[in-house]
Design an enzyme around this catalytic site. Structure first.
Site, PDB file in Angstrom:
ATOM      1  N   TYR A  33       0.638  -1.042  -0.030  1.00  8.96           N
ATOM      2  CA  TYR A  33       0.263   0.039   0.051  1.00  8.96           C
ATOM      3  C   TYR A  33       0.589   1.082   0.151  1.00  8.96           C
ATOM      4  O   TYR A  33       1.763   1.102   0.057  1.00  8.96           O
ATOM      5  CB  TYR A  33      -1.222  -0.030   1.501  1.00  8.96           C
ATOM      6  CG  TYR A  33      -0.733   0.082   2.066  1.00  8.96           C
ATOM      7  CD1 TYR A  33       0.894  -0.373   3.156  1.00  8.96           C
ATOM      8  CD2 TYR A  33      -0.467   1.789   2.805  1.00  8.96           C
ATOM      9  CE1 TYR A  33       1.466  -0.555   3.939  1.00  8.96           C
ATOM     10  CE2 TYR A  33      -0.063   2.533   4.435  1.00  8.96           C
ATOM     11  CZ  TYR A  33       0.743   1.506   4.686  1.00  8.96           C
ATOM     12  OH  TYR A  33       1.344   1.451   6.194  1.00  8.96           O
ATOM     13  N   ARG A  52       8.466   3.664  -4.629  1.00  5.21           N
ATOM     14  CA  ARG A  52       8.743   2.705  -4.014  1.00  5.21           C
ATOM     15  C   ARG A  52       7.628   1.859  -4.275  1.00  5.21           C
ATOM     16  O   ARG A  52       7.275   0.612  -3.333  1.00  5.21           O
ATOM     17  CB  ARG A  52       7.683   4.148  -2.374  1.00  5.21           C
ATOM     18  CG  ARG A  52       8.126   2.686  -0.737  1.00  5.21           C
ATOM     19  CD  ARG A  52       7.747   3.532  -0.115  1.00  5.21           C
ATOM     20  NE  ARG A  52       6.726   4.402   0.028  1.00  5.21           N
ATOM     21  CZ  ARG A  52       6.539   5.065   1.184  1.00  5.21           C
ATOM     22  NH1 ARG A  52       7.228   5.812   2.588  1.00  5.21           N
ATOM     23  NH2 ARG A  52       5.504   5.739   1.450  1.00  5.21           N
ATOM     24  N   ARG A  99      -7.491 -20.291  -1.854  1.00  2.00           N
ATOM     25  CA  ARG A  99      -6.705 -19.842  -0.814  1.00  2.00           C
ATOM     26  C   ARG A  99      -5.718 -20.945  -0.595  1.00  2.00           C
ATOM     27  O   ARG A  99      -6.246 -21.961  -0.752  1.00  2.00           O
ATOM     28  CB  ARG A  99      -7.496 -20.144   0.366  1.00  2.00           C
ATOM     29  CG  ARG A  99      -6.344 -19.631   1.946  1.00  2.00           C
ATOM     30  CD  ARG A  99      -6.733 -19.256   3.698  1.00  2.00           C
ATOM     31  NE  ARG A  99      -6.218 -19.096   3.992  1.00  2.00           N
ATOM     32  CZ  ARG A  99      -5.314 -20.006   5.014  1.00  2.00           C
ATOM     33  NH1 ARG A  99      -5.510 -20.987   4.438  1.00  2.00           N
ATOM     34  NH2 ARG A  99      -4.883 -19.232   6.100  1.00  2.00           N
ATOM     35  N   HIS A 101      -1.111 -20.834  -0.462  1.00  2.00           N
ATOM     36  CA  HIS A 101      -0.307 -19.864  -0.116  1.00  2.00           C
ATOM     37  C   HIS A 101       0.158 -20.105  -0.649  1.00  2.00           C
ATOM     38  O   HIS A 101       1.174 -18.933  -1.138  1.00  2.00           O
ATOM     39  CB  HIS A 101       0.489 -21.179   1.672  1.00  2.00           C
ATOM     40  CG  HIS A 101       0.263 -20.561   2.971  1.00  2.00           C
ATOM     41  ND1 HIS A 101      -1.007 -21.012   2.836  1.00  2.00           N
ATOM     42  CD2 HIS A 101       0.359 -20.364   4.341  1.00  2.00           C
ATOM     43  CE1 HIS A 101      -1.680 -20.975   4.704  1.00  2.00           C
ATOM     44  NE2 HIS A 101      -0.847 -20.497   4.643  1.00  2.00           N
ATOM     45  N   LYS A 146       6.615  -2.119   1.715  1.00  2.66           N
ATOM     46  CA  LYS A 146       5.030  -1.431   2.791  1.00  2.66           C
ATOM     47  C   LYS A 146       4.254  -2.325   2.774  1.00  2.66           C
ATOM     48  O   LYS A 146       3.464  -1.925   1.356  1.00  2.66           O
ATOM     49  CB  LYS A 146       5.090   0.173   1.650  1.00  2.66           C
ATOM     50  CG  LYS A 146       3.894   1.438   2.914  1.00  2.66           C
ATOM     51  CD  LYS A 146       4.040   2.198   2.676  1.00  2.66           C
ATOM     52  CE  LYS A 146       3.510   3.538   3.126  1.00  2.66           C
ATOM     53  NZ  LYS A 146       3.243   3.754   4.258  1.00  2.66           N
ATOM     54  N   GLU A 179      11.751   3.684  14.840  1.00 10.39           N
ATOM     55  CA  GLU A 179      10.537   4.795  13.667  1.00 10.39           C
ATOM     56  C   GLU A 179       9.548   4.280  14.679  1.00 10.39           C
ATOM     57  O   GLU A 179       9.697   3.919  15.496  1.00 10.39           O
ATOM     58  CB  GLU A 179      10.353   4.063  12.476  1.00 10.39           C
ATOM     59  CG  GLU A 179       9.792   3.113  12.385  1.00 10.39           C
ATOM     60  CD  GLU A 179       9.978   2.594  10.850  1.00 10.39           C
ATOM     61  OE1 GLU A 179       9.259   3.348   9.761  1.00 10.39           O
ATOM     62  OE2 GLU A 179       9.654   1.457  10.277  1.00 10.39           O
ATOM     63  N   LEU A 203      11.120   1.870   7.106  1.00 10.76           N
ATOM     64  CA  LEU A 203      10.345   2.683   6.126  1.00 10.76           C
ATOM     65  C   LEU A 203      11.396   3.683   5.751  1.00 10.76           C
ATOM     66  O   LEU A 203      11.740   4.383   6.445  1.00 10.76           O
ATOM     67  CB  LEU A 203       9.084   2.745   6.038  1.00 10.76           C
ATOM     68  CG  LEU A 203       7.975   2.753   4.518  1.00 10.76           C
ATOM     69  CD1 LEU A 203       7.706   1.545   4.058  1.00 10.76           C
ATOM     70  CD2 LEU A 203       7.119   3.679   4.523  1.00 10.76           C
TER      71      LEU A 203
HETATM   72  N1  PDD Z   1       3.335   5.720   6.946  1.00  7.98           N
HETATM   73  N2  PDD Z   1       7.473   4.091   8.846  1.00  7.98           N
HETATM   74  C1  PDD Z   1       5.966   3.910   8.646  1.00  7.98           C
HETATM   75  C2  PDD Z   1       6.439   2.208   9.468  1.00  7.98           C
HETATM   76  C3  PDD Z   1       5.367   4.288   7.913  1.00  7.98           C
HETATM   77  O1  PDD Z   1       4.262   3.635   8.162  1.00  7.98           O
HETATM   78  C4  PDD Z   1       4.730   5.566   7.343  1.00  7.98           C
HETATM   79  C5  PDD Z   1       4.064   6.521   6.514  1.00  7.98           C
HETATM   80  C6  PDD Z   1       6.161   6.447   7.505  1.00  7.98           C
HETATM   81  C7  PDD Z   1       5.951   7.724   6.738  1.00  7.98           C
HETATM   82  O2  PDD Z   1       6.652   7.263   5.305  1.00  7.98           O
HETATM   83  P1  PDD Z   1       5.715   8.842   4.548  1.00  7.98           P
HETATM   84  O3  PDD Z   1       6.829  10.006   4.513  1.00  7.98           O
HETATM   85  O4  PDD Z   1       5.818   7.896   3.125  1.00  7.98           O
HETATM   86  O5  PDD Z   1       4.357   9.415   4.478  1.00  7.98           O
HETATM   87  C8  PDD Z   1       7.459   5.708   8.237  1.00  7.98           C
HETATM   88  C9  PDD Z   1       1.610   5.577   6.356  1.00  7.98           C
HETATM   89  C10 PDD Z   1       1.249   7.010   6.205  1.00  7.98           C
HETATM   90  C11 PDD Z   1       0.677   5.163   6.962  1.00  7.98           C
HETATM   91  O6  PDD Z   1       0.122   3.893   7.122  1.00  7.98           O
HETATM   92  O7  PDD Z   1      -0.594   5.342   6.636  1.00  7.98           O
END
Ligand code: PDD
Length: 284
Positions: A33, A52, A99, A101, A146, A179, A203
């Site tokens: 996503y 990304r 379903r 895996h 992501k 983070e 991320l």
């Molecule tokens: N999340 N770290 C994590 C774990 C994240 O899920 C996100 C973003 C970021 C920041 O990334 P960016 O600057 O590209 O938004 C860092 C999104 C916004 C979410 O899950 O809603």
């Protein structure tokens, strides 16, 4: 303006959008996503988000999807909704199949999107900063991809909310600060910024990248290096960066004040520059 969704190219009112129950995103979390915001009627850093998404899909061996197809869907949805300050959520799953895996042989990736107006965080939070807690990082070893597998993030966020805090900061077993649940983290000490290097454990945030670019332009020294909880608590400033939070000051962690216990000058300055840049100029 009604909230809209896009399902494989078809735009429908959000409350009418449906996905099949055998979508692998739903059953296995087998989906990637991204979240893209617009400022003043312009999508911010769309190409970096497309990069990304491509990187995430490649890492999971999804069949390739033409970049221009995804871009076309996003732009069409954004234009149709006509929301100047919008948040667009894009999710792409490996596809729909019975379903099992192993990867399905013939499934086609499913692309869904939603768009809503995004008023950003309440001004109160940006002005006064937020409290956070620290939690052990229980996520998998590829946090650089992501994916929608966000259960540890969801549980940590709720733990923070239950504790009266805004969010949680993931700490590795060796004490390294990684983070927050949906944002990257920076500390400032004696005018120098530090942030976790890009590894498989965080991320690669687009807002993080903006901060690096803005620091370079304005001569603020920034070091990508590991630091532990002790150094974070001893910092003059702590802030987090993300599409939803922009640049948000953290004034208390685990009940201990950071610096003066107020949002610091570097955080304020960078946040102003980020929003100005998003409203006026192209992505650096
Ligand atoms: N999340 N770290 C994590 C774990 C994240 O899920 C996100 C973003 C970021 C920041 O990334 P960016 O600057 O590209 O938004 C860092 C999104 C916004 C979410 O899950 O809603």
């Amino acid at each position: 303006m009604p909230e809209l969704a896009l399902v494989n190219g078809k735009i429908v009112p959000l409350d009418q959008a449906r996905v099949p129950i055998e979508d692998r995103g739903y059953q296995f979390g087998d989906a990637i996503y991204d979240v893209i915001d617009s400022y003043a009627g312009k999508l911010f850093c769309l190409d970096l988000h497309l990069d990304r998404m491509e990187r995430s899909m490649k890492a999971l061996s999804f069949p390739p999807i033409p970049r221009e197809k995804i871009r076309g869907y996003i732009v069409e949805l954004f234009e149709k909704a006509g929301i100047a300050k919008a948040g667009i959520y894009v999710q792409i799953s490996r596809g729909v199949a019975p379903r099992n895996h192993g990867f399905p042989r013939d499934a086609q990736p499913q692309i869904i999107m939603t768009i809503r107006s995004s008023s950003g965080l309440p001004l109160e939070l940006t002005e006064h900063g937020v409290k956070m807690i620290t939690v052990p990082d229980l996520r998998w070893g590829r946090c650089d991809i992501k994916t929608v597998q966000l259960l540890p993030n969801v549980l940590a966020k709720q733990q923070a909310l239950n504790a009266g805090a805004f969010d949680a900061i993931f700490i590795a077993e060796d004490g390294v600060v990684r983070e927050a649940t949906s944002s990257n983290l920076f500390i400032a000490k004696n005018g120098v910024l530090f942030t976790h290097p890009l590894t498989q454990n965080i991320l690669p945030g687009i807002s993080r990248r903006m901060v690096l670019a803005m620091c370079e332009e304005s001569g603020i020294e920034i070091v990508e290096s590991f630091f532990d909880v002790g150094r974070m608590l001893d910092a003059d400033e702590v802030f987090v960066t993300g599409t939803i939070t922009d640049i948000l000051g953290v004034v208390e962690i685990d009940g201990k004040p950071i610096g003066e216990g107020t949002v610091g000058p570097i955080c304020r300055r960078l946040n102003r520059s980020l929003v100005e840049r998003a409203e006026n100029s192209p992505c650096p």
